[in-house]
Design a protein around this motif. Structure first.
Motif: not given
Length: 803
Positions: A74, A77-79, A82, A113, A115, A123, A129, A132, A134
């Protein structure tokens, strides 16, 4: 899949719309996860990502990404999602997104995103992020719960182990910082290398485990992945390490890989926190239905034919649609706390779509294609419902979920998770449900040093604050808080015994009337005052007798009256001191004593003149030493003493002082002398009179047949000097509490000494030897007779007996 099907089949959340999805396996590898991430960013209907100056109207292939589960994946992918920060052609609406989305840089191609398993605290950084979210709490919450668990069970001497990956490193770092802030000492700390094929090599953790095995540490916190935990416990079981309490992180607490490890029941007690979710009994039946359909070849073939074409060289080989899986193969995935997080993640996006598309019960009227940044606006601080539970994202993109504390309870070689507490900002424990690995089910103790008793503070030894010696707080100090390292001093008006947790108010202490010393001195006062009054009465009754006339007549009675006043001055010492009492003590002592000593001085002067000077001077001086001239001398002496006392009391007055430190539990209230030099000067007048009396009588020769008054005066002055000279070292060496009774005793013994050596012998003659009370014996007939007044009283008494 179940959540998407529910939303598509319902008519309330997104009426008239259907959600589509692609499923990708990241294999817990960031490199593999990047391939579908690139596909997500591709322009709709294309395989490439367009390069534009303005991404406001850019329409990517997907609007939102659910996942990944792993924190390490994560973060990548999160970075990546962005990275697309392009100049903004038209400003974004400023009413919904937070400040970092209202900057000159627009996240127009920002990918939403959500999660359902990445818990690393990194995160939560919205600058890094911004897109992001969750549906599980951050690891900071779990680490906080672990620290509160250790505090609640009074475990402050622990070991901490983490897996050498993003999850373990940041979790261990969070736990260490929070534990140190709460006074929990980490005796041993280490990172486990990720497991490799062929062996139980744990690196430095191997020596750490053996050190823990031979130490007083009974609790080990393990913040690691399931595979790293498997390696750790395999090593512990293989080398038969002693059982401990293992505080598990959420990742491996429910892992069947760890739970089914042979010999796991011998490692000790395992407990840890699981975030709460909603029970979804429909999901188990949904999985069984899907697995049953997957056994049908026709259904599998239809799935293969229905997939959209994506080149395998872009996203990797396609997973088989039917993999002959059984319900036993997916047991771990059926735990409600894991499944609910994924379920809620889908519903959070659906609710954001509902608001972005302005949906109502009849449909979604918004016609323009929805962009990712428009969906993102509706996610911040948004609340949504998932399976009858209301959740809300905070400003960091996290949801606030409580934790259950779970304990492994072994049943048939497989542990059952028993709830023994909860954490929702504060910890609640159910001690009655806890089962320990110790004999007699005793709660394990993991402390470097024993718990200090009340009234003791910790003197730290070594580098760890949890290793200490317990030291009693000394009298006058106390333990303010249980974790204090230093004793707190009591206020000056308070006291405390050794080993105290509070201070007590000091009670005032002074020479009370009922104290035994005061009662004894009052008895002595009664005796001395009675003797003074007896002597005064006898002298008054026999005022015309030769004995009284030879002693001074009215002056002798005046001297006795002054002695009585000196006795009464001791009554000003008992009781609570006041300014008037402190001043009256000196005045009532010195003035009457001067009056008494001045009469004795005149008596000594008469004896000296009669015995030591030529006869031609005797008659003239005798006339001056008697009558009005004698009273003038007494008056002048008392006036001089009165002037000295007035100046002393005006310039250096004694003050009432409260001494907070003289006594351990009381506040001593007493009269304090402001100037000891002036105190001595006030005494100097009386000392000078006594010294002149002593000089005038010490060398006088006694003659037979006459009463020797000189001898009585000499002993009276010796008694005076012995009393007051003894007073000085005694007063200086006794405790300040005893100063008033010492002064009282000195005054009374001074009066008694003068009375016993000068006046009482004469009382004896008046009562039992009246035959000696004659002019010849006391007054004499002329100068030659006068010189005979120097014979001792003892000799005259002897001669009288011979007659």
């Amino acid at each position: 899949m179940m959540a998407v099907e529910e939303i598509n089949n319902a008519s309330t959340l997104l009426p008239g719309l259907r959600l589509g999805y692609d499923l990708f396996d990241t294999c817990s590898e960031p490199v593999i996860a990047m391939k579908p991430s690139l596909v997500f960013m591709a322009k709709v209907g294309s395989r490439s990502i367009g390069a534009y100056c303005d991404y406001t109207q850019y329409q990517p292939r997907v609007l939102a990404v659910i996942g990944p589960y792993s924190s390490e994946v994560a973060l990548v992918t999160g970075k990546f999602f962005s990275f697309f920060l392009m100049p903004q052609v038209r400003p974004l609406p400023t009413s919904h997104p937070p400040a970092h989305l209202r900057s000159p840089r627009v996240r127009s191609c920002l990918r939403l995103q959500v999660s359902y398993g990445a818990t690393t605290d990194r995160l939560s950084n919205r600058e890094t992020f911004p897109s992001f979210f969750r549906t599980v709490p951050s690891d900071r919450v779990q680490a906080t719960a672990m620290v509160e668990l250790l505090r609640g069970l009074r475990w402050n001497w622990v070991a901490a182990v983490g897996s050498d990956d993003e999850y373990g490193r940041q979790g261990l770092g969070l736990f260490s910082s929070l534990a140190n802030a709460k006074g929990i000492c980490i005796a041993y700390e280490g990172l486990m290398p990720l497991p490799r094929a062929g062996g139980l090599r744990l690196g430095s953790v191997q020596s750490l485990l053996h050190q823990v095995n031979h130490s007083s540490v009974q609790v080990v916190v393990v913040f690691s992945s399931a595979h790293a935990a498997y390696s750790l416990f395999s090593y512990s079981i293989h080398y038969r390490l002693l059982p401990k309490v293992w505080v598990a992180s959420e990742t491996w607490l429910t892992s069947s890989l760890v739970m089914t490890l042979p010999g796991m029941e011998r490692v000790g007690t395992v407990l840890g926190f699981l975030h709460q979710g909603a029970e979804m009994p429909e999901f188990r039946s949904y999985v069984q239905t899907r697995l049953a359909r997957a056994a049908e070849p026709a259904y599998c073939a239809s799935l293969e034919a229905g997939q959209l074409g994506l080149e395998e060289h872009v996203v990797g080989p396609r997973c088989p649609q039917c993999d002959r899986a059984s319900p036993e193969n997916v047991t771990d995935g059926l735990l409600y706390h894991q499944t609910f997080a994924a379920y809620a993640a889908v519903y959070s996006v659906a609710h954001a779509l509902h608001k972005a598309l302005l949906c109502n019960s009849s449909g979604c009227p918004a016609q323009e294609p929805l962009r990712p940044w428009q969906l993102l606006e509706n996610m911040y601080n948004a609340s949504f419902r998932a399976y009858n539970r209301t959740l809300q994202f905070d400003s960091s993109g996290n949801v606030d979920l409580a934790y259950d504390l779970k304990l492994w309870v072994w049943q048939d070689r497989m542990p059952m998770l028993r709830t023994v507490g909860s954490f929702n900002g504060s910890l609640e424990l159910q001690f009655s449900n806890m089962i320990w690995h110790t004999p007699g089910n005793q709660e394990p103790v993991s402390q470097c040093s024993r718990q200090c008793r009340e009234g003791q503070v910790r003197r730290v030894k070594g580098f760890h604050s949890c290793c200490y010696d317990c030291v009693d707080c000394k009298a006058g100090s106390y333990q303010r808080h249980p974790d204090d390292a230093l004793c707190s001093k009591c206020d000056q008006d308070q006291w405390s015994p050794d080993g105290s947790t509070r201070c007590f108010p000091r009670t005032p202490r002074f020479l009370a009337w009922g104290e035994p010393a005061v009662l004894g001195l009052l008895l002595l006062l009664g005796i001395v005052l009675g003797l003074v009054l007896l002597a005064l009465g006898l002298f008054t009754w026999h005022r015309d007798s030769p004995l009284v006339q030879a002693t001074g007549g009215p002056r002798a009675c005046f001297g006795l009256a002054c002695l009585g006043l000196v006795c009464l001055s001791v009554l000003l010492f008992p009781g609570r001191p006041s300014t008037a009492n402190c001043m009256g003590q000196q005045l009532l002592l010195h003035l009457p004593l001067t009056g008494c000593l001045s009469t004795l001085f005149l008596q000594a002067a008469e004896i000296f003149v009669a015995s030591e000077l030529p006869p031609s001077w005797t008659d003239w001086l005798h006339s001056r030493l008697r009558g009005p001239w004698a009273w003038l001398v007494v008056l002048l002496a008392m006036l001089a003493e009165a002037a000295l006392c007035s100046w002393y009391l005006a310039v250096f007055p004694p003050v009432v002082m409260t001494n907070w430190h003289a006594l351990p539990t009381e506040a001593l209230v007493h009269c304090r002398v402001s100037s000891w030099i002036m105190f001595g000067v006030v005494h100097a007048t009386n000392a000078m009179l006594a010294f002149l009396c002593f000089l005038g009588t010490f060398l006088v020769q006694s003659q037979p047949g006459r009463y020797n008054s000189a001898r009585g005066l000499t002993f009276a002055m010796l008694a005076y000097f012995i009393t007051w000279v003894s007073y000085i070292p005694l007063f200086a060496n006794v405790h300040v509490v005893s100063h008033p009774p010492v002064q009282m005793g000195t005054i009374l013994f001074c009066v008694l000494g003068i009375l016993a050596t000068f006046h009482l012998p004469k009382c004896y003659l008046l009562l039992w030897r009246p035959d000696l009370n004659t002019p010849e014996f006391f007054l004499g007939g002329g100068p030659s007779d006068a010189r005979g007044q120097g014979s001792s009283g003892h000799e005259e008494e002897t001669q009288g007996k011979n007659k």
